[in-house]
Design a protein around this motif. Sequence first.
Motif, PDB file in Angstrom:
ATOM      1  N   SER A 121     187.995  36.006  17.173  1.00 43.80           N
ATOM      2  CA  SER A 121     188.492  34.725  17.688  1.00 43.80           C
ATOM      3  C   SER A 121     189.786  34.910  18.479  1.00 43.80           C
ATOM      4  O   SER A 121     190.311  33.960  19.043  1.00 43.80           O
ATOM      5  CB  SER A 121     188.726  33.746  16.531  1.00 43.80           C
ATOM      6  N   THR A 122     190.295  36.129  18.518  1.00 36.94           N
ATOM      7  CA  THR A 122     191.495  36.477  19.283  1.00 36.94           C
ATOM      8  C   THR A 122     191.056  37.060  20.625  1.00 36.94           C
ATOM      9  O   THR A 122     189.853  37.229  20.865  1.00 36.94           O
ATOM     10  CB  THR A 122     192.319  37.523  18.503  1.00 36.94           C
ATOM     11  N   PRO A 123     191.987  37.407  21.502  1.00 36.98           N
ATOM     12  CA  PRO A 123     191.598  38.039  22.778  1.00 36.98           C
ATOM     13  C   PRO A 123     190.780  39.327  22.602  1.00 36.98           C
ATOM     14  O   PRO A 123     190.049  39.733  23.511  1.00 36.98           O
ATOM     15  CB  PRO A 123     192.947  38.325  23.450  1.00 36.98           C
ATOM     16  N   GLU A 124     190.860  39.944  21.428  1.00 36.98           N
ATOM     17  CA  GLU A 124     190.061  41.152  21.187  1.00 36.98           C
ATOM     18  C   GLU A 124     188.567  40.849  21.225  1.00 36.98           C
ATOM     19  O   GLU A 124     187.756  41.700  21.590  1.00 36.98           O
ATOM     20  CB  GLU A 124     190.442  41.774  19.833  1.00 36.98           C
ATOM     21  N   GLY A 125     188.193  39.639  20.834  1.00 36.37           N
ATOM     22  CA  GLY A 125     186.789  39.251  20.937  1.00 36.37           C
ATOM     23  C   GLY A 125     186.326  39.235  22.378  1.00 36.37           C
ATOM     24  O   GLY A 125     185.212  39.685  22.699  1.00 36.37           O
ATOM     25  N   ASP A 126     187.193  38.758  23.283  1.00 43.27           N
ATOM     26  CA  ASP A 126     186.852  38.769  24.712  1.00 43.27           C
ATOM     27  C   ASP A 126     186.672  40.190  25.211  1.00 43.27           C
ATOM     28  O   ASP A 126     185.757  40.482  25.986  1.00 43.27           O
ATOM     29  CB  ASP A 126     187.951  38.071  25.526  1.00 43.27           C
ATOM     30  N   LEU A 127     187.556  41.095  24.777  1.00 44.87           N
ATOM     31  CA  LEU A 127     187.448  42.488  25.197  1.00 44.87           C
ATOM     32  C   LEU A 127     186.140  43.098  24.703  1.00 44.87           C
ATOM     33  O   LEU A 127     185.450  43.802  25.451  1.00 44.87           O
ATOM     34  CB  LEU A 127     188.644  43.297  24.681  1.00 44.87           C
ATOM     35  N   PHE A 128     185.771  42.822  23.457  1.00 44.33           N
ATOM     36  CA  PHE A 128     184.539  43.416  22.932  1.00 44.33           C
ATOM     37  C   PHE A 128     183.311  42.824  23.619  1.00 44.33           C
ATOM     38  O   PHE A 128     182.349  43.538  23.891  1.00 44.33           O
ATOM     39  CB  PHE A 128     184.467  43.234  21.410  1.00 44.33           C
TER      40      PHE A 128
END
Length: 196
Positions: free
Chosen positions: A101-108
């Motif tokens: 749910s953080t920007p890391e989700g967008d990266l993945f």
Amino acid sequence: MSSPENMRVSIGARRNPETEAAVLDAAEAILAEKGFHALTMEAVAKRARAGKATLYRWWPSRGRLILAVYKRRKGDFRHPDTGSLHSDLSHLFAALFAFWSTPEGDLFRLLIAAAQIEEDVAQALAGYRDERREGIRMMIERAKTRNEVQPDLNIDTAADIIMGVAWMHLITRNLDADCDLMARTICQNWTCKAPC
């Protein structure tokens, strides 16, 4: 290009922690400022003041470097061991969905999308998937030992199902799902129907 006196010093095949951190910092900055497609080995090497040869020695492809950024952000993620598969899965889904749910989700999500068209990203992601899958396999093996699941349950297929459910929620941005219900539904299908 950086002049030799401005280059960071390599210590050969062994990673220099300062240079490694500078490279990953540079990659993160490029991702944040310019996006996924602007991240090239050349751009990272220049920004980190590191030699391209060093980057390719440590991360043989762009995909592996991007995945290294994601893994660094994720930190030391451990699969739960609560004593029951239902609880393990519920905790696993909750932890993953909170992280994604953080920007890391967008990266993945971008990594998964890029893997469909970029072979080096696909190879890096396949290696990472196998690493994560092993942790899930161990959860299921523990459940088998506790007689929680059918003795003939195929562990590899079960691990793929769990991972597939999680990644589907990531891709569709359905990260507020009821993790306990998901875990219970999966376990109900695998539970021993007769005494094991």
